[in-house]
Motif scaffolding. Sequence first.
Motif, PDB file in Angstrom:
ATOM      1  N   LEU A  84       0.778  -1.366   0.218  1.00  0.00           N
ATOM      2  CA  LEU A  84      -0.073  -0.029   0.055  1.00  0.00           C
ATOM      3  C   LEU A  84       0.619   1.352  -0.123  1.00  0.00           C
ATOM      4  N   LEU A  85       1.752   1.252   0.751  1.00  0.00           N
ATOM      5  CA  LEU A  85       2.638   2.434   0.936  1.00  0.00           C
ATOM      6  C   LEU A  85       4.160   2.423   0.299  1.00  0.00           C
ATOM      7  N   ASN A  86       4.641   1.221  -0.084  1.00  0.00           N
ATOM      8  CA  ASN A  86       5.792   1.056  -0.695  1.00  0.00           C
ATOM      9  C   ASN A  86       6.830   1.226   0.625  1.00  0.00           C
ATOM     10  N   VAL A  87       6.626   0.980   1.657  1.00  0.00           N
ATOM     11  CA  VAL A  87       7.307   0.944   2.647  1.00  0.00           C
ATOM     12  C   VAL A  87       7.475  -0.298   3.257  1.00  0.00           C
ATOM     13  N   PRO A  88       8.543  -1.213   3.356  1.00  0.00           N
ATOM     14  CA  PRO A  88       8.411  -2.538   3.768  1.00  0.00           C
ATOM     15  C   PRO A  88       8.472  -2.602   5.288  1.00  0.00           C
ATOM     16  N   GLY A  89       7.542  -3.517   5.616  1.00  0.00           N
ATOM     17  CA  GLY A  89       7.294  -3.770   7.014  1.00  0.00           C
ATOM     18  C   GLY A  89       8.541  -4.225   7.693  1.00  0.00           C
ATOM     19  N   ASP A  90       9.387  -5.103   7.082  1.00  0.00           N
ATOM     20  CA  ASP A  90      10.461  -5.595   7.593  1.00  0.00           C
ATOM     21  C   ASP A  90      11.623  -6.046   6.526  1.00  0.00           C
ATOM     22  N   ALA A  91      12.619  -6.742   6.786  1.00  0.00           N
ATOM     23  CA  ALA A  91      13.528  -7.074   5.890  1.00  0.00           C
ATOM     24  C   ALA A  91      13.127  -8.078   4.823  1.00  0.00           C
ATOM     25  N   GLY A  92      12.223  -9.046   5.120  1.00  0.00           N
ATOM     26  CA  GLY A  92      11.813 -10.207   4.004  1.00  0.00           C
ATOM     27  C   GLY A  92      10.810  -9.394   3.225  1.00  0.00           C
ATOM     28  N   ALA A  93      10.168  -8.144   3.492  1.00  0.00           N
ATOM     29  CA  ALA A  93       9.017  -7.670   2.589  1.00  0.00           C
ATOM     30  C   ALA A  93       9.755  -6.627   1.659  1.00  0.00           C
ATOM     31  N   VAL A  94      10.953  -6.589   1.654  1.00  0.00           N
ATOM     32  CA  VAL A  94      11.519  -5.537   0.649  1.00  0.00           C
ATOM     33  C   VAL A  94      11.354  -6.023  -0.848  1.00  0.00           C
ATOM     34  N   MET A  95      11.543  -7.103  -1.124  1.00  0.00           N
ATOM     35  CA  MET A  95      11.159  -7.648  -2.481  1.00  0.00           C
ATOM     36  C   MET A  95       9.838  -7.383  -2.708  1.00  0.00           C
ATOM     37  N   THR A  96       8.869  -7.384  -1.889  1.00  0.00           N
ATOM     38  CA  THR A  96       7.357  -7.260  -2.068  1.00  0.00           C
ATOM     39  C   THR A  96       6.956  -5.924  -2.794  1.00  0.00           C
ATOM     40  N   THR A  97       7.871  -5.052  -2.452  1.00  0.00           N
ATOM     41  CA  THR A  97       7.488  -3.812  -2.907  1.00  0.00           C
ATOM     42  C   THR A  97       7.366  -3.593  -4.352  1.00  0.00           C
ATOM     43  N   LEU A  98       8.323  -4.551  -4.974  1.00  0.00           N
ATOM     44  CA  LEU A  98       8.797  -4.424  -6.580  1.00  0.00           C
ATOM     45  C   LEU A  98       7.532  -4.418  -7.447  1.00  0.00           C
ATOM     46  N   THR A 291       9.554 -13.412 -19.216  1.00  0.00           N
ATOM     47  CA  THR A 291      10.016 -13.332 -20.897  1.00  0.00           C
ATOM     48  C   THR A 291       9.547 -12.236 -21.096  1.00  0.00           C
ATOM     49  N   HIS A 292       8.573 -11.307 -20.771  1.00  0.00           N
ATOM     50  CA  HIS A 292       7.907 -10.302 -21.625  1.00  0.00           C
ATOM     51  C   HIS A 292       8.334  -8.911 -20.841  1.00  0.00           C
ATOM     52  N   GLY A 293       9.374  -9.066 -19.576  1.00  0.00           N
ATOM     53  CA  GLY A 293       9.950  -7.821 -18.889  1.00  0.00           C
ATOM     54  C   GLY A 293       8.732  -7.328 -18.151  1.00  0.00           C
ATOM     55  N   THR A 294       7.702  -7.892 -17.518  1.00  0.00           N
ATOM     56  CA  THR A 294       6.932  -7.344 -16.685  1.00  0.00           C
ATOM     57  C   THR A 294       7.173  -7.271 -15.332  1.00  0.00           C
ATOM     58  N   PHE A 295       8.315  -7.938 -14.809  1.00  0.00           N
ATOM     59  CA  PHE A 295       8.466  -8.036 -13.558  1.00  0.00           C
ATOM     60  C   PHE A 295       8.927  -6.447 -13.044  1.00  0.00           C
ATOM     61  N   GLY A 296       8.518  -6.285 -11.868  1.00  0.00           N
ATOM     62  CA  GLY A 296       8.796  -4.850 -11.538  1.00  0.00           C
ATOM     63  C   GLY A 296       7.730  -3.659 -11.815  1.00  0.00           C
ATOM     64  N   THR A 297       6.725  -4.406 -12.710  1.00  0.00           N
ATOM     65  CA  THR A 297       5.457  -3.690 -13.067  1.00  0.00           C
ATOM     66  C   THR A 297       4.128  -3.632 -12.663  1.00  0.00           C
ATOM     67  N   GLY A 298       4.047  -4.820 -11.689  1.00  0.00           N
ATOM     68  CA  GLY A 298       3.090  -5.361 -11.322  1.00  0.00           C
ATOM     69  C   GLY A 298       2.477  -6.775 -11.770  1.00  0.00           C
ATOM     70  N   ASP A 299       3.528  -7.572 -11.896  1.00  0.00           N
ATOM     71  CA  ASP A 299       3.557  -9.092 -12.199  1.00  0.00           C
ATOM     72  C   ASP A 299       3.010  -9.691 -11.080  1.00  0.00           C
ATOM     73  N   VAL A 300       2.116 -10.590 -11.077  1.00  0.00           N
ATOM     74  CA  VAL A 300       1.672 -11.302  -9.904  1.00  0.00           C
ATOM     75  C   VAL A 300       2.524 -12.302  -9.558  1.00  0.00           C
ATOM     76  N   ARG A 301       3.472 -12.727 -10.441  1.00  0.00           N
ATOM     77  CA  ARG A 301       4.448 -13.695 -10.092  1.00  0.00           C
ATOM     78  C   ARG A 301       5.354 -13.196  -9.496  1.00  0.00           C
ATOM     79  N   GLY A 302       6.067 -11.953  -9.490  1.00  0.00           N
ATOM     80  CA  GLY A 302       6.731 -11.443  -8.913  1.00  0.00           C
ATOM     81  C   GLY A 302       6.338 -10.884  -7.378  1.00  0.00           C
TER      82      GLY A 302
END
Length: 500
Positions: A84-98, A291-302
């Motif tokens: 929601l805020l792009n602010v990780p709650g902890d270290a493990g959640a950093v990658m979730t922001t992407l 394969t289509h460069g969608t990671f980092g733009t809102g890809d559900v797999r990411g």
Amino acid sequence: MDTVLSGLATGFAVALDPFNLMLVLVGCFLGTLIGALPGLGPINGVAILLPIAYGLGFQPEAALILLAGIYYGAEYGGRISSILLNVPGDAGAVMTTLDGNPMARNGEAGRALSLSAVASFVGGTFAVILMSLFAPALAKFAVTFGPADYVALMVFAFASLASLVGKSTVKTLLGATIGLMLATIGIDANTGVARYTFGIPDILAGIDFLIVVVGLFGMAELLSLVEHQARGTLKSLPVDRSFVRMADLAQTKWTIARASVIGFFIGILPGTGASVASAVAYGTEKRISDTHGTFGTGDVRGLAAPEAANNAAAGGSMVPMLTLGIPGSGTTAILLGALLMFNIQPGPMMFAQRPEVAWGLVASMYIGNVALLVINLPLVGLFARMLTIPQHYLTPLIAVLAFIGIYTIVGNPHDLFMITMLGVFGWFLRKLDFSLAPIILGFVLGGLFEDNLRRALSISGGDWGILVQNWKSVLLYLLALLVVLVPVVLARRARKVAAA
């Protein structure tokens, strides 16, 4: 198998006691709230409630059930502020922001929150099942990892960073280097020499992870909001009633499976934790699926990969703690201290001598994972509605959470200046189109890399050959080479095909 089933029967008899069941639910709910607050995280939540549980005279199994519920509840909750805020709650959640935060900005906050809850549930349940079946054998394998093997693991993690996030590999590596530099600040533990402290006594002990993550993410996000508000370009974020779809689950099923395996096996290695697991899982999935460069733009797999991995790692870190008395992470170190406070010695005999504690904890984790899913899914709409808060109110809210969270935990006014300076630095890097995640990961991995490298060289008397003496180290170095070289070869081949 009969031993496992009888142990689980004992454990569920303990965990389903009405009082213990209430503690599971309370722990999960409090953990979710603690994890959602930027900067707190599971380690601080468990540390705060440990003396309360002990002071109230809880039985050992009841206290451990409550504290463990807070632990994996916070792992669930960390995704909320990340998305929601792009602010990780902890270290493990950093990658979730992407990928989580881009989904929220696209009006799919509900979809992101519900999918991450399902991925967390699968990762956490997978870890508990493996812990139930193979805990002693896995723990024995984990302790065969020496300092040289950890160095190789960190090299593999750094190799994963090369094309992990961002469009520019150079900027990603430069960000990781900045993180490494930040990790070296403070007194050298081996020589006692102050490094890069510039005569400032407040940073002799180094810079705390919470200060780095809240400064670079929380304060940088705040400054970005202030900038847009001053320019009159601030837009309200779209919110809809989106929810996870069956198509999302079908698309991410193998992603979640792979990330759960990676997270669990990295989690059982003492000292690694959810941050390493989520980074490796995200990097692996990006190479396999993007394969289509969608990671980092809102890809559900990411989004699904790091969430499944960090919850699986939380379960995995319990394995060495319970079976060998070796904490797998900072939070399990506090749980280990809780066991010792109750005169319980973790180790191979704990499951036989104190089955009500060991198996009660395992059974409570099965219940807790279901409870967290039941608690989180109905609240998805409520969490998503947070985005309807006007941005000019959201700005001071982020500031208040950041300053109160840091001062409450660290208690040093100097650190408030540190998060402000890091926030300005992070805002400047965002203007230059840098991704901030590699800086955080470089900071986390840098300390682990340096400590284990020095330990290995101390053991060998300075002989660098120790780094390649073990088959596990060699295997990890080969995997690191493959991770770096295979994308280069494939890209070159694709260019030749396109030219032809």
